[in-house]
Every structure is written in C-alpha cells, then in structure tokens.
Design an enzyme around this catalytic site. Sequence first.
Site, short mmCIF file in Angstrom:
data_model
loop_
_atom_site.label_atom_id
_atom_site.label_comp_id
_atom_site.label_asym_id
_atom_site.label_seq_id
_atom_site.Cartn_x
_atom_site.Cartn_y
_atom_site.Cartn_z
CD GLN A 166 -2.80 -1.29 2.38
OE1 GLN A 166 -2.58 -0.59 3.37
NE2 GLN A 166 -3.77 -2.18 2.34
CG ASP A 315 -3.93 -9.71 3.70
OD1 ASP A 315 -3.52 -9.04 4.67
OD2 ASP A 315 -4.16 -9.21 2.58
C1 S3P Z 1 -2.68 -4.78 0.14
C2 S3P Z 1 -1.49 -4.81 0.83
C3 S3P Z 1 -1.33 -5.43 2.16
C4 S3P Z 1 -2.49 -6.36 2.49
C5 S3P Z 1 -3.82 -5.73 2.15
C6 S3P Z 1 -3.90 -5.42 0.67
C7 S3P Z 1 -2.71 -4.14 -1.17
O1 S3P Z 1 -1.29 -4.40 3.13
O2 S3P Z 1 -2.46 -6.72 3.85
O3 S3P Z 1 -4.87 -6.61 2.48
O4 S3P Z 1 -3.68 -4.36 -1.94
O5 S3P Z 1 -1.77 -3.40 -1.49
P1 S3P Z 1 0.07 -3.63 3.52
O6 S3P Z 1 0.52 -2.82 2.37
O7 S3P Z 1 -0.30 -2.77 4.70
O8 S3P Z 1 1.04 -4.70 3.89
#
Ligand code: S3P
Length: 429
Positions: A166, A315
């Site tokens: 993210q 996840d």
């Molecule tokens: C996601 C990244 C992950 C994941 C989330 C979806 C994404 O989070 O846990 O369910 O779509 O980029 P983080 O970037 O906080 O690790």
Amino acid sequence: MKISKTNSLRGEINVPGDKSISHRSIMLGSLAEGDTIITGFLKSADCISTMNAFRAMGIDIEENGETLVVHGKGLNGLSKPEHIIDCGNSGTTTRILSGILSGQKFPTALTGDESIQKRPMKRVIEPLSKLGASIRSVKDNGCAPLEIEPQPLHGADIRINIASAQVKSALLLAGLYADGSVSVTEPSLSRNHTELMLKSFGADISAGTADSPTAIITPGKTLHGQRISVPGDISSAAYFIGAALITPDSEVLVKNVGINPTRAGLIEVFKNMNANITLLDEREAAGEKVADILVKTSELKACTIKGDIIPTLIDELPLIAVVASQAEGTTVIADAEELKVKESNRIDLTVNNLNAMGADASATDDGMIIRGKTPLHHAVINTAKDHRIAMSFAVAALISSDSEPTEILDSECVAISYPEFFDDLASLK
Ligand code: S3P
C-alpha cells in the site's frame, strides 16, 4: 452465522476476483486515456469504496453484468470531489489514494469507518511528504481523516521501513506526478500488482525483485486503457485450501487462482507442512500467474514462518494459524508485527479465538506460537468485524469435535472481501 462440523468437503470452487488487483484496475483505469475493460472484478465492500471514490472525482464507471468499463480521463482528468471521500473499511483505498491525491491540482479530504480511523497513516504521510506532498491528519493522531493540499511533487529515492504494497503503491502513483524519478526500496518485496499493472498501461516502471526490492517510476508517459482479467484471489482461496487440508476425507479444486509469487507464500508454507496440494494448468492472464489448485486432506507437521516470506502471506496468517493447530509439533510465526495493525489486532484475536476453541496458542511480540495438534470444540468467535478472522474461524468450526455449532459474531463482515463466502463454503459440504 453458525457453522457446524462437517464430515468432508468435496467439489470445485471459483473464488471471486483478487481484491488488490481489483482496486488497482479502477485506479489505473481512471488515470489512463481511454477505456479499461475489467472482467472478474471483485464487487466487495472494499473495492466498491474505491469505485465510489473515483466516481466522486468524475470518472464514469459502467457496470455491464460481470464486466466493468472505466472511462479513463488521463492523469490530469480527475475533478474535485464535492464531499470528503469515504474509504469505508479499506486500508488499500485510503493509503493508495492518498498517493494519487497528493498529485492532484485540487484539495481533497478522505476518511473511513471506525477501524480505518484507528489504522496508521503516518506510513504514507511521511514518505509522501518527502516528495513534497502536503497531507495532514486532521486529529493530529497519524490516522484518517486526512486532508491533502495540492503541492508540486519532486523525484526522490525513498526507503520505507515496512514491506507494504500500500505504501509502495502510494509512492509510485504519486511518482506519476513528480518532476523526476521516484524510487521505493522496501525491506523485502511486497505484492507487486501495481508495478505489473503500471507496466501494462505503458508507464516507465522498473519493478523490484526479491533480491533487490527497489521499484522505480519515471514520470512522463501517458497511461493507456487496457483489458484486465482479474484472477481469483489467493487470499480468498486460502480458506478452502486450509479447510480441505484439515477436514477429513476432503478433495477440493479451487479454480483460476492468482499465484503471483509475491502473494503465494501460503502454498510454499503448506507444502513445507506436508500438505497434499497440486497446482494444475499453470498459465498467465494479464501479466499475472494463474493456476487451479487441487487440495486433499493431509497429515500436517509444524513449521517456522518468518523473514522475507511474511509479506507474501500476510493476510493468510490467521488461517495458517488455524491450520497449524492441526499440525503435529510447534509452529512459530515471527516477523509479523504488521498483523497488529490490520483491520483488527490479528495476533490477539487469532490466539484468543484459537484458545477459546481448545487450541494451545500464544501471542508473541511479532507473531504467534501454536502447539499442535489439538482437537477444537465449538465456541463463540469474536471477529471485531474483521473479515479474515470471520472466515478463518468458519474454517476452524468445520472440524469441531462436538456437534454444537460455532457462532461467528458479526459474520456479515465477510462482505469486505468475499460477500458469497458462506454460500460457497456450504456448497462444498
Ligand atoms: C494490500 C497490501 C497489504 C495487504 C492488504 C492489501 C494491497 O497491506 O495486507 O490486504 O492491496 O496493497 P500492507 O501494504 O499494509 O502490507
């Protein structure tokens, strides 16, 4: 929702589209010139939050049955939304959008539900500020609501201290608006869907690798609308894979699952645990690896899960912990402190619910220890409205040693990522 034990699971299942890819298909489709045609889009609450955000910024998104058409308006085609953008429960929407909005020529504000307003946003505010962005946490607590003012963005080399797709994606998409290249180096490689999709839309992007987790975007290219076929979500497939492994006399084929190596750590871990899992018909769709996954009941042994593999299964860890309770020996999960700041504190909730069902689990600072194998019995499951906790413990409920059903509280939260989950699970019984 009440779930009773079952004697076996059998059949085929098509899980819904990948949540991460669905979000990105709307985001890049909106910023591209021309139409993006999406099949397999996940119509879950989180992805609908992303759709609504872009609709609020003037993007026309048509829904023709199972196909979505995003009428992209180009990098500078978004317009100022009338109201604060509501990201609902979606961390992906909130964080990645804050990168895109940092590059716009109009001010915006975004917020979300109670859970989102407690989740850390400094992890995007700080690195985006290094590009010149102006993002303010309205309550000055490092969380949403956020207010974003237009500012020119600059190229920069950014090192982030959490492996987070993210955060990486927020920076790369802000980089589309910068005056020079933006590089993002993460401690280990997180999911790379943004990089793969940016490349297919025509951006000048170099993706990181497991050995060199640095992605570099160079602005100046126009994005062009694409056809995107969203593969099934391995994070949703995980529940059926786990359920088939621990339920007696089971054989389940999960079809059309995305197995991008930055997402598929679960398969490697289960194979290390002696799982009977076969990948069939491995293929590629829209730059992403896809396979059908055949799973049979297995005699599992414990394992240690830590280090660079963690971001590739982050996840899935609550589900892996449930499965580990049925493996012989002590399973150790480490380097996973990120679990504490997901939709809930997933370390505490997983451990507490496992123990409520009769497992032997303990929380550590950065993970969990599960000593198996222990029979599970029915319980009332506190999900804290976290979809992944609800689905993980629906799986645990299937192998209860008694005939009373397990009650999953606030089970409607599965709509965040998998609205048909309970129906699909029932279809295999
Ligand atoms: C996601 C990244 C992950 C994941 C989330 C979806 C994404 O989070 O846990 O369910 O779509 O980029 P983080 O970037 O906080 O690790």
